[in-house]
Scaffold this motif. Structure first.
Motif, PDB file in Angstrom:
ATOM      1  N   PHE A 309       0.835  -1.206   0.000  1.00  0.00           N
ATOM      2  CA  PHE A 309       0.000   0.000   0.000  1.00  0.00           C
ATOM      3  C   PHE A 309       0.870   1.256   0.000  1.00  0.00           C
ATOM      4  CE2 PHE A 309      -2.221  -3.461   2.046  1.00  0.00           C
ATOM      5  CZ  PHE A 309      -3.351  -3.529   1.255  1.00  0.00           C
ATOM      6  N   TYR A 310       0.648   2.108  -0.999  1.00  0.00           N
ATOM      7  CA  TYR A 310       1.472   3.306  -1.159  1.00  0.00           C
ATOM      8  C   TYR A 310       0.887   4.438  -0.317  1.00  0.00           C
ATOM      9  CZ  TYR A 310       4.113   6.996  -3.496  1.00  0.00           C
ATOM     10  OH  TYR A 310       4.942   8.038  -3.774  1.00  0.00           O
ATOM     11  N   VAL A 311       1.664   4.930   0.632  1.00  0.00           N
ATOM     12  CA  VAL A 311       1.224   6.020   1.505  1.00  0.00           C
ATOM     13  C   VAL A 311       2.325   7.074   1.518  1.00  0.00           C
ATOM     14  CG1 VAL A 311       0.372   6.633   3.804  1.00  0.00           C
ATOM     15  CG2 VAL A 311       0.051   4.317   2.967  1.00  0.00           C
ATOM     16  N   ASN A 312       2.127   8.168   0.780  1.00  0.00           N
ATOM     17  CA  ASN A 312       3.131   9.234   0.724  1.00  0.00           C
ATOM     18  C   ASN A 312       2.406  10.577   0.647  1.00  0.00           C
ATOM     19  OD1 ASN A 312       5.200  10.966   0.242  1.00  0.00           O
ATOM     20  ND2 ASN A 312       5.952   9.940  -1.604  1.00  0.00           N
ATOM     21  N   SER A 313       2.385  11.273   1.790  1.00  0.00           N
ATOM     22  CA  SER A 313       1.626  12.525   1.840  1.00  0.00           C
ATOM     23  C   SER A 313       2.328  13.642   1.069  1.00  0.00           C
ATOM     24  CB  SER A 313       1.388  12.939   3.296  1.00  0.00           C
ATOM     25  OG  SER A 313       2.622  13.019   3.958  1.00  0.00           O
ATOM     26  N   ASP A 314       3.632  13.464   0.768  1.00  0.00           N
ATOM     27  CA  ASP A 314       4.348  14.490   0.001  1.00  0.00           C
ATOM     28  C   ASP A 314       4.130  14.339  -1.497  1.00  0.00           C
ATOM     29  OD1 ASP A 314       5.436  15.687   2.221  1.00  0.00           O
ATOM     30  OD2 ASP A 314       7.123  14.291   2.294  1.00  0.00           O
ATOM     31  N   ASP A 315       3.517  13.235  -1.906  1.00  0.00           N
ATOM     32  CA  ASP A 315       3.319  12.963  -3.328  1.00  0.00           C
ATOM     33  C   ASP A 315       1.930  13.461  -3.747  1.00  0.00           C
ATOM     34  OD1 ASP A 315       3.176  11.991  -5.884  1.00  0.00           O
ATOM     35  OD2 ASP A 315       3.973  10.010  -5.379  1.00  0.00           O
ATOM     36  N   HIS A 316       1.904  14.327  -4.767  1.00  0.00           N
ATOM     37  CA  HIS A 316       0.630  14.884  -5.227  1.00  0.00           C
ATOM     38  C   HIS A 316      -0.161  13.882  -6.074  1.00  0.00           C
ATOM     39  CE1 HIS A 316       1.511  19.251  -4.317  1.00  0.00           C
ATOM     40  NE2 HIS A 316       2.620  18.631  -3.998  1.00  0.00           N
ATOM     41  N   ASN A 331      -2.673   6.424  -3.981  1.00  0.00           N
ATOM     42  CA  ASN A 331      -1.755   6.968  -2.981  1.00  0.00           C
ATOM     43  C   ASN A 331      -2.586   7.304  -1.744  1.00  0.00           C
ATOM     44  OD1 ASN A 331       0.006   8.391  -1.410  1.00  0.00           O
ATOM     45  ND2 ASN A 331       0.193  10.129  -2.819  1.00  0.00           N
ATOM     46  N   PHE A 332      -2.561   6.399  -0.756  1.00  0.00           N
ATOM     47  CA  PHE A 332      -3.424   6.569   0.418  1.00  0.00           C
ATOM     48  C   PHE A 332      -2.939   7.694   1.339  1.00  0.00           C
ATOM     49  CE2 PHE A 332      -4.275   2.213  -0.944  1.00  0.00           C
ATOM     50  CZ  PHE A 332      -5.654   2.250  -1.005  1.00  0.00           C
ATOM     51  N   GLY A 333      -1.789   8.287   1.005  1.00  0.00           N
ATOM     52  CA  GLY A 333      -1.305   9.395   1.822  1.00  0.00           C
ATOM     53  C   GLY A 333      -1.796  10.733   1.304  1.00  0.00           C
ATOM     54  N   ASN A 334      -2.417  10.733   0.122  1.00  0.00           N
ATOM     55  CA  ASN A 334      -2.890  11.978  -0.483  1.00  0.00           C
ATOM     56  C   ASN A 334      -4.268  12.340   0.089  1.00  0.00           C
ATOM     57  OD1 ASN A 334      -4.018  13.901  -2.231  1.00  0.00           O
ATOM     58  ND2 ASN A 334      -2.739  13.203  -3.916  1.00  0.00           N
ATOM     59  N   PRO A 335      -4.388  13.532   0.727  1.00  0.00           N
ATOM     60  CA  PRO A 335      -5.678  13.895   1.340  1.00  0.00           C
ATOM     61  C   PRO A 335      -6.839  13.867   0.342  1.00  0.00           C
ATOM     62  CG  PRO A 335      -3.984  15.553   1.805  1.00  0.00           C
ATOM     63  CD  PRO A 335      -3.361  14.553   0.894  1.00  0.00           C
ATOM     64  N   ARG A 336      -6.544  14.216  -0.934  1.00  0.00           N
ATOM     65  CA  ARG A 336      -7.622  14.209  -1.937  1.00  0.00           C
ATOM     66  C   ARG A 336      -8.150  12.787  -2.158  1.00  0.00           C
ATOM     67  NH1 ARG A 336      -5.837  16.797  -7.289  1.00  0.00           N
ATOM     68  NH2 ARG A 336      -3.848  15.891  -6.702  1.00  0.00           N
TER      69      ARG A 336
END
Lengths: 358, 130
Positions: A309-316, A331-336
């Motif tokens: 599972f890809y979680v990277n909040s810095d990745d748009h 990208n489960f780290g993306n708030p959108r």
């Protein structure tokens, strides 16, 4: 009943075959979701873990299938059959995780990334001249949905007053109304909107993972894979809509047969198999003889939770290419992404409440 | 165009970005009017801070190779080098050539290298005045 057995067996076989084939079609740069530098791509540890993984999947898969067959023979609960597919996916993930863990441990112990030159490659052309959205491939889905509406409107006066409502299986009757007669049309519209949105997000909101060692080959492959992936997704959408058209026709003509579920399931199964096969055949970057730049992809395992599972909040990016498997992952780290998922769950909950509660 | 950044290099990333873009203009990969992604998009694709991309773009703008505006984004433009630029460039070339001579690279090899690099840019190179 035999139908449920056949379908579950077909799905289980698909999962099992895919699980066994995956190590051969996943990128050798990320065996079992672990980033390794080029000089360790054929490492004995990777080879051993691949062999162990295949044995575990085979033995675990057969054991899981046997367990379900015995339980089903004793209890006769039909729900066990679809659950067997879930069980198999669980077994598969377990085997994947063990291999992932084994390679990660060897990588850390052996210092595989020591002394490599980390690099990042970007193809600006993907932003200034993005791949075109294959609008033409959206046409079949739209035409089938429109045809369903037109046929429905034409047939409405002659429909029986009591409709047999199909929810995969013909399971209840309802008084004829626009809401009941056109229920599957609403599903068609929803699925069409959802999958078109996902396809658009993959084209415009995904981030390619270009190999800095062979950036030109990698960028070309990415572009081709993107168009191919979106095309098969739209093809799958057309087949889902076709299944809904078939099921609606059964409902509108008052046909009740034992093979009714096949009308929905067969097109979807065919679509999924085609999509998986097409993507699997093109899943690896080809070797076009581009000279090596000497750079290695930077270590990015920390963004892959559980290896999968890809979680990277810095990745748009909304989507990135899957590491172990075919296609893309969120990208489960993306708030959108999280907001969209929450919206989708809320919408589904609303629909289910309205249909089952009412 | 493809931009490859070496994260382990001593050359700062903004400088590498600027150098790759100048090389792409010289090599004809980028020409007058070619557009580049916005700073935010490029930074996101690289996974680097957008100030780094901003710094590279600003450098190129001051050098007269990039036009930045809110609407069209970053567009390649080519401003012919004025005497001040030529003097500055000659000074830098002098240092670079001195490095080769100081390390014992034969003059013939230096000239061959210079010629082959220039020939690789041949498509965009302005013809010499008679």
């Amino acid at each position: 009943m035999t139908l449920a057995i056949a379908l579950s067996s077909a799905l289980s076989t698909l999962v099992l075959v895919l699980a066994l084939v995956l190590p051969s079609i996943a990128s050798p740069a990320v065996p079992f979701g672990v980033r390794v530098p080029a000089r360790h791509e054929g490492d004995p540890v990777v080879t051993r873990q691949t062999r162990l993984y295949r044995w575990r999947v085979l033995v675990g898969g057969i054991a899981a299938a046997g367990l379900v067959v015995v339980l089903y023979a004793v209890t006769g609960v039909t729900l066990l059959l679809p659950l067997s597919v879930l069980l198999l996916v669980g077994v598969w993930y377990g085997c994947f995780f063990l291999a992932n863990h084994g390679i990660r441990a060897a990588k850390a112990a052996g210092g595989w990334f020591e002394g490599v030159r980390p690099g990042v490659a970007v193809d600006t052309g993907l932003r200034t001249d993005p791949p075109r959205f294959p609008w033409l491939w959206l046409a079949p889905a739209l035409i089938i949905t429109l045809a369903t509406v037109v046929i429905g409107v034409l047939l409405y006066p002659s429909m029986p007053d009591i409709l047999v409502v199909h929810r995969g299986i013909p399971d209840r009757t309802a008084v004829k109304s626009v809401a009941t007669a056109f229920s599957l049309v609403f599903v068609q519209l929803g699925v069409t909107a959802l999958l078109t949105g996902i396809a658009a997000a993959i084209v415009f909101g995904s981030r390619p993972d270009i190999d800095p060692a062979h950036p030109a080959t990698s960028a070309r492959w990415h572009r081709r894979y993107l168009t191919l992936g979106v095309t098969v997704l739209l093809g799958l959408l057309a087949l889902i809509d076709l299944g809904m058209l078939g099921s609606s026709l059964l409902m509108w003509t008052g046909t009740v047969t034992s093979w009714a579920p096949l009308v929905v399931v067969v097109p979807i199964l065919v679509g999924v198999v085609i999509a998986v096969v097409v993507l699997a055949r093109n899943n690896r970057e080809p070797d076009e003889g581009e000279p090596d730049t000497g750079l290695t992809h930077r270590e990015d395992d920390k963004y892959w939770r559980g290896g999968m599972f890809y979680v990277n909040s810095d990745d748009h990016a909304l989507f990135v290419a899957r590491r172990f498997g075919v296609g893309w992952t969120l990208n489960f780290g993306n708030p959108r992404v999280l907001m969209l998922l929450a919206g989708l769950v809320a919408l589904l909950a609303l629909v289910i409440t309205l249909r089952f509660g009412g | 165009m493809i931009i490859n950044v070496d994260l382990g290099s001593e050359v700062p990333i903004y400088q590498q970005l600027r150098d790759r873009i100048v090389e792409a203009i010289a090599g004809g990969v980028l020409s007058e009017g070619s557009s580049l992604p916005s700073t935010r998009v490029l930074a996101a694709d690289f996974g680097i801070n957008f100030h780094t991309v901003n710094k590279a773009y600003d450098l190129l703008r001051r050098e007269g190779l990039l036009q930045l505006n809110r609407k069209a984004g970053a567009v390649v433009t080519v401003t012919p080098g004025d005497p001040a630029f030529r003097a500055d460039w000659t000074a830098r070339a002098r240092t670079l050539l001195a490095e080769a001579v100081a390390r014992g690279v034969p003059a013939g090899e230096v000239l061959t290298t210079c010629r082959s690099v220039l020939e690789s840019f041949a498509t965009t190179q302005p013809q010499d005045m008679p």
